[in-house]
Each structure stands twice: as structure tokens, then as C-alpha cells.
Write a protein that holds these residues in place. Structure first.
Motif, PDB file in Angstrom:
ATOM      1  N   ILE A 259       0.871  -1.373   0.028  1.00  0.00           N
ATOM      2  CA  ILE A 259       0.025  -0.119   0.057  1.00  0.00           C
ATOM      3  C   ILE A 259       0.681   1.255   0.028  1.00  0.00           C
ATOM      4  O   ILE A 259       0.280   2.267  -0.360  1.00  0.00           O
ATOM      5  N   TYR A 260       2.049   1.245   0.503  1.00  0.00           N
ATOM      6  CA  TYR A 260       3.031   2.349   0.350  1.00  0.00           C
ATOM      7  C   TYR A 260       3.807   2.147  -1.098  1.00  0.00           C
ATOM      8  O   TYR A 260       4.242   3.521  -1.200  1.00  0.00           O
ATOM      9  N   ARG A 261       3.771   1.262  -1.652  1.00  0.00           N
ATOM     10  CA  ARG A 261       4.461   1.077  -3.036  1.00  0.00           C
ATOM     11  C   ARG A 261       3.569   1.808  -4.083  1.00  0.00           C
ATOM     12  O   ARG A 261       3.885   2.483  -4.955  1.00  0.00           O
ATOM     13  N   ARG A 262       2.330   1.313  -4.015  1.00  0.00           N
ATOM     14  CA  ARG A 262       1.243   1.445  -4.732  1.00  0.00           C
ATOM     15  C   ARG A 262      -0.115   1.682  -4.347  1.00  0.00           C
ATOM     16  O   ARG A 262      -0.806   0.742  -4.445  1.00  0.00           O
ATOM     17  N   PRO A 263      -0.322   2.941  -3.655  1.00  0.00           N
ATOM     18  CA  PRO A 263      -1.637   3.312  -2.916  1.00  0.00           C
ATOM     19  C   PRO A 263      -3.050   3.123  -3.876  1.00  0.00           C
ATOM     20  O   PRO A 263      -4.006   2.573  -3.475  1.00  0.00           O
ATOM     21  N   GLU A 264      -2.344   3.097  -5.397  1.00  0.00           N
ATOM     22  CA  GLU A 264      -3.535   3.035  -6.149  1.00  0.00           C
ATOM     23  C   GLU A 264      -4.234   1.515  -6.196  1.00  0.00           C
ATOM     24  O   GLU A 264      -5.348   1.586  -7.046  1.00  0.00           O
ATOM     25  N   TRP A 265      -3.578   0.615  -5.716  1.00  0.00           N
ATOM     26  CA  TRP A 265      -4.084  -0.617  -5.841  1.00  0.00           C
ATOM     27  C   TRP A 265      -5.154  -0.846  -4.830  1.00  0.00           C
ATOM     28  O   TRP A 265      -5.698  -1.747  -4.798  1.00  0.00           O
ATOM     29  N   PHE A 266      -5.269  -0.069  -3.812  1.00  0.00           N
ATOM     30  CA  PHE A 266      -5.922  -0.278  -2.850  1.00  0.00           C
ATOM     31  C   PHE A 266      -7.198   0.608  -2.811  1.00  0.00           C
ATOM     32  O   PHE A 266      -7.323   1.858  -3.475  1.00  0.00           O
ATOM     33  N   PRO A 267      -8.407   0.096  -1.963  1.00  0.00           N
ATOM     34  CA  PRO A 267      -9.566   1.055  -1.814  1.00  0.00           C
ATOM     35  C   PRO A 267      -9.015   2.203  -0.800  1.00  0.00           C
ATOM     36  O   PRO A 267      -8.294   2.044  -0.086  1.00  0.00           O
ATOM     37  N   PRO A 268      -9.782   3.353  -0.893  1.00  0.00           N
ATOM     38  CA  PRO A 268      -9.469   4.480   0.019  1.00  0.00           C
ATOM     39  C   PRO A 268     -10.225   4.251   1.241  1.00  0.00           C
ATOM     40  O   PRO A 268     -10.888   3.303   1.370  1.00  0.00           O
ATOM     41  N   GLY A 269      -9.781   5.134   2.115  1.00  0.00           N
ATOM     42  CA  GLY A 269     -10.558   5.098   3.307  1.00  0.00           C
ATOM     43  C   GLY A 269      -9.562   4.214   4.777  1.00  0.00           C
ATOM     44  O   GLY A 269     -10.299   3.923   5.437  1.00  0.00           O
ATOM     45  N   GLN A 270      -8.476   4.404   4.500  1.00  0.00           N
ATOM     46  CA  GLN A 270      -7.647   3.712   5.389  1.00  0.00           C
ATOM     47  C   GLN A 270      -6.439   4.628   6.045  1.00  0.00           C
ATOM     48  O   GLN A 270      -5.522   4.255   6.272  1.00  0.00           O
ATOM     49  N   PRO A 271      -6.756   6.037   6.244  1.00  0.00           N
ATOM     50  CA  PRO A 271      -5.804   6.937   6.612  1.00  0.00           C
ATOM     51  C   PRO A 271      -5.408   6.676   8.067  1.00  0.00           C
ATOM     52  O   PRO A 271      -4.177   6.959   8.340  1.00  0.00           O
ATOM     53  N   LEU A 272      -6.120   6.195   8.900  1.00  0.00           N
ATOM     54  CA  LEU A 272      -5.744   6.182  10.401  1.00  0.00           C
ATOM     55  C   LEU A 272      -4.716   5.024  10.521  1.00  0.00           C
ATOM     56  O   LEU A 272      -3.612   5.118  11.192  1.00  0.00           O
ATOM     57  N   SER A 273      -4.916   4.005   9.673  1.00  0.00           N
ATOM     58  CA  SER A 273      -4.029   2.705   9.534  1.00  0.00           C
ATOM     59  C   SER A 273      -2.570   3.011   8.750  1.00  0.00           C
ATOM     60  O   SER A 273      -1.646   3.068   9.428  1.00  0.00           O
ATOM     61  N   THR A 274      -2.676   3.773   7.589  1.00  0.00           N
ATOM     62  CA  THR A 274      -1.524   3.678   6.744  1.00  0.00           C
ATOM     63  C   THR A 274      -0.739   4.896   7.261  1.00  0.00           C
ATOM     64  O   THR A 274       0.434   5.000   7.041  1.00  0.00           O
ATOM     65  N   ARG A 275      -1.297   6.091   7.798  1.00  0.00           N
ATOM     66  CA  ARG A 275      -0.632   7.204   8.044  1.00  0.00           C
ATOM     67  C   ARG A 275      -0.193   7.417   9.480  1.00  0.00           C
ATOM     68  O   ARG A 275       0.707   8.015   9.775  1.00  0.00           O
ATOM     69  N   LEU A 276      -0.780   6.599  10.433  1.00  0.00           N
ATOM     70  CA  LEU A 276      -0.447   6.778  11.702  1.00  0.00           C
ATOM     71  C   LEU A 276      -0.130   5.320  12.578  1.00  0.00           C
ATOM     72  O   LEU A 276       0.893   5.269  13.123  1.00  0.00           O
ATOM     73  N   VAL A 277      -1.173   4.231  12.282  1.00  0.00           N
ATOM     74  CA  VAL A 277      -0.961   3.222  13.242  1.00  0.00           C
ATOM     75  C   VAL A 277       0.054   2.448  12.715  1.00  0.00           C
ATOM     76  O   VAL A 277       1.091   2.150  13.619  1.00  0.00           O
ATOM     77  N   VAL A 278       0.307   2.123  11.428  1.00  0.00           N
ATOM     78  CA  VAL A 278       1.349   1.371  10.933  1.00  0.00           C
ATOM     79  C   VAL A 278       2.569   1.932  11.160  1.00  0.00           C
ATOM     80  O   VAL A 278       3.786   1.183  11.620  1.00  0.00           O
ATOM     81  N   PRO A 279       2.899   3.018  10.522  1.00  0.00           N
ATOM     82  CA  PRO A 279       4.319   3.872  10.742  1.00  0.00           C
ATOM     83  C   PRO A 279       4.762   3.848  12.182  1.00  0.00           C
ATOM     84  O   PRO A 279       5.689   3.793  12.399  1.00  0.00           O
ATOM     85  N   ARG A 280       3.660   4.188  13.079  1.00  0.00           N
ATOM     86  CA  ARG A 280       4.315   4.397  14.677  1.00  0.00           C
ATOM     87  C   ARG A 280       4.477   3.102  14.979  1.00  0.00           C
ATOM     88  O   ARG A 280       5.598   2.710  15.844  1.00  0.00           O
ATOM     89  N   SER A 281       3.759   1.965  14.766  1.00  0.00           N
ATOM     90  CA  SER A 281       3.982   0.626  15.078  1.00  0.00           C
ATOM     91  C   SER A 281       5.422   0.209  14.893  1.00  0.00           C
ATOM     92  O   SER A 281       6.297  -0.320  15.554  1.00  0.00           O
ATOM     93  N   ILE A 282       5.773   0.336  13.465  1.00  0.00           N
ATOM     94  CA  ILE A 282       7.207   0.287  12.918  1.00  0.00           C
ATOM     95  C   ILE A 282       8.138   0.969  13.490  1.00  0.00           C
ATOM     96  O   ILE A 282       9.368   0.213  13.974  1.00  0.00           O
ATOM     97  N   GLU A 283       8.126   2.052  13.828  1.00  0.00           N
ATOM     98  CA  GLU A 283       8.943   2.920  14.566  1.00  0.00           C
ATOM     99  C   GLU A 283       9.302   2.684  16.092  1.00  0.00           C
ATOM    100  O   GLU A 283      10.351   2.529  16.365  1.00  0.00           O
ATOM    101  N   ARG A 284       8.019   2.065  16.685  1.00  0.00           N
ATOM    102  CA  ARG A 284       8.101   1.806  18.207  1.00  0.00           C
ATOM    103  C   ARG A 284       8.651   0.234  18.417  1.00  0.00           C
ATOM    104  O   ARG A 284       9.087   0.147  19.628  1.00  0.00           O
ATOM    105  N   ALA A 285       8.527  -0.497  17.706  1.00  0.00           N
ATOM    106  CA  ALA A 285       8.569  -1.867  17.697  1.00  0.00           C
ATOM    107  C   ALA A 285      10.089  -2.247  18.236  1.00  0.00           C
ATOM    108  O   ALA A 285      11.068  -1.533  17.485  1.00  0.00           O
ATOM    109  N   THR A 286      10.218  -2.953  19.186  1.00  0.00           N
ATOM    110  CA  THR A 286      11.819  -3.245  19.596  1.00  0.00           C
ATOM    111  C   THR A 286      12.261  -4.278  18.333  1.00  0.00           C
ATOM    112  O   THR A 286      13.598  -3.915  18.113  1.00  0.00           O
TER     113      THR A 286
END
Length: 348
Positions: free
Chosen positions: A92-119
């Protein structure tokens, strides 16, 4: 991801029977296994407040040695223990046009913060590890490549175990099989066009639901009528027989984080033609024919080689079974435990 979560949990429990696991599930979700060392609890609601505030508060009260997410996300609030996430793919970060819209909380906040904070991060392929490095600057000190496995259910089956499935789905004697949700990154147009140009083509069987952004392809498939058989809902227990019955599996995806479908087919002794992109070459090795997902002619040539050259098909069957045997859930579980045990030692 449901297959991964179910299989990795079962294998992890078998690998460490003395370890105590608390598994949080969504409301009404089916428990993947019953074991004396596994306790089940429900992720609290409502969806946002429960998942990101109430749930981490409960985890903090439990004070676990480590938190493991097979789905690749952390709650937004701190769980206050070492954490390990499995990252399956970052398409979804490589080719966002492949996916349906409506996932900003997950793609812009939850996933990036999770990857950054994970041990620590588990990548299911070297390809996904490269994406983590390029997209999120996650270095090799935190990223561990742990490939997925193939369930023992996927194996060559005798004819008497195939007939009922063949009759129930009205399958022909020879057919090209595609398995997966029909969505842009799966690249069905290339497969359908290559199949249409074959002079003596078997039927094409599409096993999987329509996903999103498929309207034009769906119209084309419907116009081709009975030449294409669409099976929108195939339960997991029927997949081994379906693979066994297929003349070959075609997997033309532009992108995969791992590529479990080709491995499952190979484990069943089914020849595979696969895309040569992302993780697929590293997963199938030399046990499948590879073709560019952009090249209809290459796909036609590869399919014809498997369908009409018995030597090619026989060699792919043999190589495929051997290649798939290298990927087991027990190996994946052992390597996952090593990552978890490593981060648990970092607790103050």
C-alpha cells in the motif's frame, strides 16, 4: 494474514509447551486452538478507544515479558514491554492506487508508528525486509527475516480424495488455476490475456472473491462465459484438492510480501508459473517458471511450456515438492521464538 496467525500460533505453542501465552481476539473470533498454556481474552471495544487505549492498559497490567503482533500493528498507547511485529507486505506504500480508499488512520498513523516503536520486526521475506529499510529506515539490527511455512495439509493426494471436490465444483479434467482475492496487484488482466491468446487452451479457474477496482476485468470475464469458471468462495479445507486437480497454478502478481499460494501448490505437486517480481523469485527458487507480470507473450509461452511439454511439467512437480518442503511452520515458530526471547532479555 489469517492463515499466518493461525499457523504460527499453533506452531509456537508446540515449540514451547511450557511458555504461557495470552491471546487477544476480536469479539466472536474463533479460537485457533485449545491448549493448557494458552489463555484467550477479548480485545475491548469500542473499536478505536478500545483497541488503542483500553487494550494497552490491560496489557500493561498484565506486565508480559513481550508483546507479539502477527498482524503487524501496535496499539497507539504504550504497552510498556518489548514488542515484536510481523510485517507481511508494504504494497500500500509502494502502490496506493491498488487499494481502496478510506484507510488513513492505519496507513498514515498506526502502521508507521508501530514500525517505528517496535523493539524488533519480523519480515516474512528478504523483499519485505528491503521495503522496511527503504520506506521506514528499519535497519538490520531490528529486522529479522522469518519465512512463512506450508501446512502439512498441502501434499499430493490420491485420486479417491479428489473426486468429490472435482464434482462439487464441476471442474474440468485440465485447467489453469488462479487462487486469491481478485484485486489490482494480483494482475489478473495479464493472465486472462495470455490465456485468451493460446490456441488450444484449457479452462481457466479463478478461485477467490472479487476484491476492489475490478469492474472492467469482471465485465471481460463475464463476456467470456463458461470458458472461465469463477469460484468466489472456496473453504480452506478444499484448497489441497483444488491444487492437486489443477494442471498448473498461475500467479501473475505485481507484488507479494511472501507468496504462500505458489508454495502451497508446489507442495501438492502442481507445476507453477509465477511472476518474477518482489518476493516471489526468492520463495519459489528454480522450482517454478518465472515471467514478467507485464509481458503477456512471456506468460503465454510459460503456460504453454507447462501444459504441453510433459518433461517441463514433470520437472516442476519434482522440484516444487522439494522446494516447498524447505518451508515449515515449525521452522518459522522456532525462529520467531528466538526473536521474542531476544527482546525479552532487553527488559530492564
Amino acid at each position: 494474514m489469517a492463515t499466518y496467525t493461525r499457523e504460527i500460533l499453533r506452531a509456537m505453542v508446540a515449540a514451547r509447551p511450557l511458555a504461557r501465552l495470552t491471546v487477544y481476539l476480536p469479539h466472536s473470533a474463533e479460537r485457533p486452538l485449545a491448549a493448557t498454556n494458552v489463555a484467550y481474552r477479548e480485545i475491548p471495544g469500542p473499536r478505536l478507544l478500545g483497541r488503542h487505549q483500553r487494550w494497552p492498559a490491560r496489557i500493561r497490567r498484565q506486565d508480559p515479558d513481550a508483546y507479539f503482533s502477527p498482524m503487524g500493528q501496535l496499539p497507539l498507547l504504550d504497552v510498556r514491554c518489548p514488542s515484536v511485529l510481523t510485517v507481511h507486505d508494504l504494497a500500500i506504500y509502494r502502490r496506493p492506487e491498488w487499494f481502496p480508499p478510506g484507510q488513513p488512520l492505519s496507513t498514515r498513523l498506526v502502521v508507521p508508528r508501530s514500525i517505528e516503536r517496535a523493539t524488533a520486526l519480523i519480515a516474512v521475506s528478504r523483499s519485505t525486509a528491503r521495503d522496511l529499510a527503504q520506506l521506514f529506515d528499519a535497519g538490520p539490527d531490528r529486522v529479522h527475516v522469518v519465512p512463512e511455512g506450508v501446512s502439512d495439509a498441502f501434499q499430493p493426494l490420491p485420486p479417491d480424495q479428489l473426486q468429490e471436490v472435482k464434482e462439487r465444483y464441476a471442474l474440468p479434467d485440465r485447467f489453469i488455476l488462479f487462487v486469491g482475492t481478485i484485486s489490482p496487484r494480483k494482475n489478473l488482466p495479464t493472465l486472462v490475456e495470455a490465456w485468451r491468446t493460446m490456441a488450444d487452451r484449457p479452462r481457466l479457474v479463478l478461485a477467490g472473491p472479487w476484491g476492489w477496482r475490478h469492474e472492467q476485468l469482471q465485465r471481460e470475464v463475464e463476456e467470456l462465459g463458461e470458458a472461465i469458471l469463477h469460484l468466489p468462495s472456496v473453504p480452506p479445507e478444499d484448497l489441497p484438492a483444488l491444487y492437486n486437480l489443477a494442471t498448473c497454478l498461475a500467479h501473475p502478481a505485481f507484488y507479494e510480501g511472501f507468496g504462500l499460494t505458489p508454495l502451497e501448490a508446489m507442495a501438492c505437486g502442481t507445476p507453477v508459473v509465477s511472476s518474477d517480481r518482489s518476493s516471489l523469485p526468492e520463495v519459489v527458487g528454480d522450482a517454478a517458471l518465472l515471467a514478467s507480470p507485464d509481458d503477456v507473450g512471456a506468460w503465454r509461452a510459460a503456460l504453454e511450456a507447462v501444459l504441453y511439454d510433459p518433461g517441463v511439467a514433470s520437472q516442476l512437480r519434482r522440484k516444487g515438492i522439494l522446494r516447498a518442503a524447505e518451508f515449515t511452520w515449525s521452522k518459522a515458530a522456532e525462529r520467531t521464538w528466538r526473536v521474542l526471547e531476544g527482546v525479552a532479555l532487553q527488559r530492564p
